[in-house]
Design a protein around this motif. Structure first.
Motif, PDB file in Angstrom:
ATOM      1  N   ALA A  21       0.959  -1.090  -0.260  1.00  8.13           N
ATOM      2  CA  ALA A  21      -0.139   0.397  -0.376  1.00  8.13           C
ATOM      3  C   ALA A  21       1.395   1.384  -0.265  1.00  8.13           C
ATOM      4  CB  ALA A  21      -1.053   0.177   1.332  1.00  8.13           C
ATOM      5  N   ALA A  22       0.728   1.916  -1.053  1.00  6.58           N
ATOM      6  CA  ALA A  22       0.991   3.310  -0.800  1.00  6.58           C
ATOM      7  C   ALA A  22       0.644   4.932  -0.130  1.00  6.58           C
ATOM      8  CB  ALA A  22       1.845   3.334  -2.109  1.00  6.58           C
ATOM      9  N   SER A  23       0.959   5.644   0.223  1.00  7.46           N
ATOM     10  CA  SER A  23       0.355   6.179   0.946  1.00  7.46           C
ATOM     11  C   SER A  23       0.727   7.539  -0.410  1.00  7.46           C
ATOM     12  CB  SER A  23       0.931   7.370   1.818  1.00  7.46           C
ATOM     13  OG  SER A  23       1.596   6.946   2.239  1.00  7.46           O
ATOM     14  N   GLY A  24      -0.713   8.849  -0.597  1.00 14.82           N
ATOM     15  CA  GLY A  24       0.451   9.674  -0.700  1.00 14.82           C
ATOM     16  C   GLY A  24      -0.636  10.013  -2.477  1.00 14.82           C
ATOM     17  N   LYS A  74      -6.059   1.933  -5.924  1.00 13.62           N
ATOM     18  CA  LYS A  74      -5.746   2.093  -4.912  1.00 13.62           C
ATOM     19  C   LYS A  74      -4.903   2.016  -4.507  1.00 13.62           C
ATOM     20  CE  LYS A  74     -10.219  -1.979  -5.210  1.00 13.62           C
ATOM     21  NZ  LYS A  74      -9.590  -3.410  -4.921  1.00 13.62           N
ATOM     22  N   ASN A  75      -3.810   3.294  -5.203  1.00 13.35           N
ATOM     23  CA  ASN A  75      -2.231   2.927  -4.541  1.00 13.35           C
ATOM     24  C   ASN A  75      -2.213   1.903  -4.087  1.00 13.35           C
ATOM     25  OD1 ASN A  75      -2.852   5.879  -5.064  1.00 13.35           O
ATOM     26  ND2 ASN A  75      -2.629   6.459  -2.763  1.00 13.35           N
ATOM     27  N   SER A  76      -2.005   0.462  -5.048  1.00 11.53           N
ATOM     28  CA  SER A  76      -1.792  -0.567  -4.254  1.00 11.53           C
ATOM     29  C   SER A  76      -1.295  -1.340  -5.608  1.00 11.53           C
ATOM     30  CB  SER A  76      -2.497  -1.504  -3.759  1.00 11.53           C
ATOM     31  OG  SER A  76      -3.352  -0.873  -3.027  1.00 11.53           O
ATOM     32  N   LEU A  77       0.398  -2.450  -4.342  1.00  6.94           N
ATOM     33  CA  LEU A  77       0.698  -2.686  -6.310  1.00  6.94           C
ATOM     34  C   LEU A  77       0.475  -4.550  -5.266  1.00  6.94           C
ATOM     35  CD1 LEU A  77       3.751  -3.262  -7.981  1.00  6.94           C
ATOM     36  CD2 LEU A  77       4.925  -3.016  -5.667  1.00  6.94           C
ATOM     37  N   TYR A  78       1.006  -5.112  -6.162  1.00  3.69           N
ATOM     38  CA  TYR A  78       0.608  -6.706  -5.504  1.00  3.69           C
ATOM     39  C   TYR A  78       1.562  -7.708  -6.224  1.00  3.69           C
ATOM     40  CZ  TYR A  78      -4.244  -4.406  -4.772  1.00  3.69           C
ATOM     41  OH  TYR A  78      -4.669  -3.647  -4.642  1.00  3.69           O
ATOM     42  N   LEU A  79       1.950  -8.818  -5.521  1.00  2.06           N
ATOM     43  CA  LEU A  79       2.385 -10.175  -5.980  1.00  2.06           C
ATOM     44  C   LEU A  79       2.119 -11.394  -5.651  1.00  2.06           C
ATOM     45  CD1 LEU A  79       5.624 -11.006  -7.991  1.00  2.06           C
ATOM     46  CD2 LEU A  79       6.083 -11.102  -4.967  1.00  2.06           C
ATOM     47  N   ALA A  90      12.433 -15.685   2.089  1.00  2.75           N
ATOM     48  CA  ALA A  90      13.157 -14.481   2.219  1.00  2.75           C
ATOM     49  C   ALA A  90      12.099 -13.074   2.583  1.00  2.75           C
ATOM     50  CB  ALA A  90      13.812 -13.874   0.437  1.00  2.75           C
ATOM     51  N   ILE A  91      12.940 -12.004   2.718  1.00  4.27           N
ATOM     52  CA  ILE A  91      12.045 -10.907   3.370  1.00  4.27           C
ATOM     53  C   ILE A  91      11.283 -10.180   1.849  1.00  4.27           C
ATOM     54  CG2 ILE A  91      11.775  -8.771   4.702  1.00  4.27           C
ATOM     55  CD1 ILE A  91      13.637 -10.064   6.602  1.00  4.27           C
ATOM     56  N   TYR A  92      10.371 -10.094   1.281  1.00  3.22           N
ATOM     57  CA  TYR A  92      10.383  -9.151  -0.154  1.00  3.22           C
ATOM     58  C   TYR A  92      10.045  -7.616  -0.108  1.00  3.22           C
ATOM     59  CZ  TYR A  92       9.343 -13.574  -1.919  1.00  3.22           C
ATOM     60  OH  TYR A  92      10.448 -14.895  -2.903  1.00  3.22           O
ATOM     61  N   TYR A  93      10.404  -6.940  -0.293  1.00  2.00           N
ATOM     62  CA  TYR A  93      10.022  -5.183  -0.141  1.00  2.00           C
ATOM     63  C   TYR A  93       9.614  -5.098  -1.387  1.00  2.00           C
ATOM     64  CZ  TYR A  93      13.659  -5.913   3.287  1.00  2.00           C
ATOM     65  OH  TYR A  93      14.703  -6.175   4.373  1.00  2.00           O
ATOM     66  N   CYS A  94       9.052  -4.060  -1.363  1.00  2.00           N
ATOM     67  CA  CYS A  94       8.212  -3.444  -2.699  1.00  2.00           C
ATOM     68  C   CYS A  94       9.344  -1.894  -2.609  1.00  2.00           C
ATOM     69  CB  CYS A  94       6.633  -2.859  -2.330  1.00  2.00           C
ATOM     70  SG  CYS A  94       6.434  -2.356  -1.334  1.00  2.00           S
ATOM     71  N   TRP A 111      10.872   2.481  -0.150  1.00  2.00           N
ATOM     72  CA  TRP A 111      10.982   1.524  -0.199  1.00  2.00           C
ATOM     73  C   TRP A 111       9.920   0.702   0.664  1.00  2.00           C
ATOM     74  CZ3 TRP A 111      14.225  -2.516  -2.586  1.00  2.00           C
ATOM     75  CH2 TRP A 111      14.978  -2.489  -3.370  1.00  2.00           C
ATOM     76  N   GLY A 112       9.271  -0.608   1.064  1.00  2.00           N
ATOM     77  CA  GLY A 112       8.809  -0.505   2.248  1.00  2.00           C
ATOM     78  C   GLY A 112       9.495  -1.138   3.286  1.00  2.00           C
ATOM     79  N   GLN A 113       8.834  -1.713   4.024  1.00  2.00           N
ATOM     80  CA  GLN A 113       9.508  -1.983   5.579  1.00  2.00           C
ATOM     81  C   GLN A 113       9.952  -3.433   5.487  1.00  2.00           C
ATOM     82  OE1 GLN A 113       6.284  -2.059   5.474  1.00  2.00           O
ATOM     83  NE2 GLN A 113       6.182  -4.082   6.134  1.00  2.00           N
ATOM     84  N   GLY A 114       9.144  -4.066   4.198  1.00  2.00           N
ATOM     85  CA  GLY A 114       9.448  -5.486   4.225  1.00  2.00           C
ATOM     86  C   GLY A 114       8.772  -6.625   4.788  1.00  2.00           C
ATOM     87  N   THR A 115       8.119  -8.471   4.167  1.00  2.00           N
ATOM     88  CA  THR A 115       6.780  -8.223   5.055  1.00  2.00           C
ATOM     89  C   THR A 115       8.100  -9.769   4.552  1.00  2.00           C
ATOM     90  OG1 THR A 115       5.092  -9.640   4.684  1.00  2.00           O
ATOM     91  CG2 THR A 115       5.819  -8.724   2.413  1.00  2.00           C
ATOM     92  N   GLN A 116       7.663 -10.444   5.842  1.00  2.00           N
ATOM     93  CA  GLN A 116       8.844 -12.321   5.493  1.00  2.00           C
ATOM     94  C   GLN A 116       7.868 -13.408   4.876  1.00  2.00           C
ATOM     95  OE1 GLN A 116      12.043 -13.232   6.996  1.00  2.00           O
ATOM     96  NE2 GLN A 116      11.556 -15.370   6.074  1.00  2.00           N
ATOM     97  N   VAL A 117       8.438 -14.108   3.653  1.00  2.00           N
ATOM     98  CA  VAL A 117       7.560 -15.529   3.516  1.00  2.00           C
ATOM     99  C   VAL A 117       9.003 -16.341   4.012  1.00  2.00           C
ATOM    100  CG1 VAL A 117       7.317 -16.376   0.760  1.00  2.00           C
ATOM    101  CG2 VAL A 117       7.013 -13.636   1.276  1.00  2.00           C
ATOM    102  N   THR A 118       8.401 -17.296   4.364  1.00  2.00           N
ATOM    103  CA  THR A 118       9.046 -19.201   4.609  1.00  2.00           C
ATOM    104  C   THR A 118       8.640 -19.752   4.432  1.00  2.00           C
ATOM    105  OG1 THR A 118       9.818 -17.797   6.455  1.00  2.00           O
ATOM    106  CG2 THR A 118       9.996 -19.997   6.250  1.00  2.00           C
ATOM    107  N   VAL A 119       8.942 -20.806   3.382  1.00  2.00           N
ATOM    108  CA  VAL A 119       8.242 -21.960   2.823  1.00  2.00           C
ATOM    109  C   VAL A 119       8.715 -22.917   3.328  1.00  2.00           C
ATOM    110  CG1 VAL A 119       7.951 -22.748   0.683  1.00  2.00           C
ATOM    111  CG2 VAL A 119       7.959 -20.166   0.230  1.00  2.00           C
ATOM    112  N   SER A 120       8.450 -23.740   4.043  1.00  2.00           N
ATOM    113  CA  SER A 120       8.687 -24.304   4.285  1.00  2.00           C
ATOM    114  C   SER A 120       9.012 -26.516   3.282  1.00  2.00           C
ATOM    115  CB  SER A 120       7.938 -24.966   5.841  1.00  2.00           C
ATOM    116  OG  SER A 120       6.921 -25.693   4.896  1.00  2.00           O
ATOM    117  N   SER A 121      10.252 -26.834   3.229  1.00  2.00           N
ATOM    118  CA  SER A 121       9.876 -27.857   1.970  1.00  2.00           C
ATOM    119  C   SER A 121       9.144 -29.128   3.281  1.00  2.00           C
ATOM    120  CB  SER A 121      11.805 -27.719   1.888  1.00  2.00           C
ATOM    121  OG  SER A 121      12.119 -28.263   1.564  1.00  2.00           O
TER     122      SER A 121
END
Length: 121
Positions: A21-24, A74-79, A90-94, A111-121
């Motif tokens: 989410a982007a402000s401004g 919506k001032n929004s980016l998605y992945l 990894a930590i994912y950053y927009c 840069w955004g603050q990052g969000t953690q993605v953890t994938v267990s095998s």
């Protein structure tokens, strides 16, 4: 200001959708990108998208599995991340850039603050 969200702990093969989410009022004037950083590794390009969303560029490692998109209203980016595997942990950053569809992190201004993605095998 950019705020990434949507990360979590998933199993290999699962899907996740990250949001940013982007402000401004100038979101639509920035090229947007996603990067990721795993422990002990450099920040890595994932995907970038043009101002209107019609053009996208992906890292080879995610091509065919990840989809970047944006909603300027919506001032929004998605992945959208499908078929996740342990190497995607990894930590994912927009990030936002005035430069056209860049793949290097130093070409991005915000840069955004990052969000953690953890994938267990």
């Amino acid at each position: 200001q950019l705020q990434a969200s949507g990360g979590g702990l998933v199993q290999a093969g699962d899907s996740l959708r990250l949001s940013c989410a982007a402000s401004g009022h100038t979101f639509s004037s920035y090229y947007m990108g996603w990067f990721r950083q795993a422990p002990g590794k450099e920040r890595e390009f994932v995907a970038t998208i043009s101002l209107g969303g019609s053009t996208t560029v992906y890292a080879d490692s995610v091509k065919g599995r990840f989809t970047i998109s944006r909603d300027n209203a919506k001032n929004s980016l998605y992945l959208q991340m499908n078929s996740l595997n342990a190497e995607d942990t990894a930590i994912y950053y927009c990030a936002a850039s005035k430069n056209v569809l860049r793949t290097r992190y130093w070409d991005y201004d915000y840069w955004g603050q990052g969000t953690q993605v953890t994938v267990s095998s």
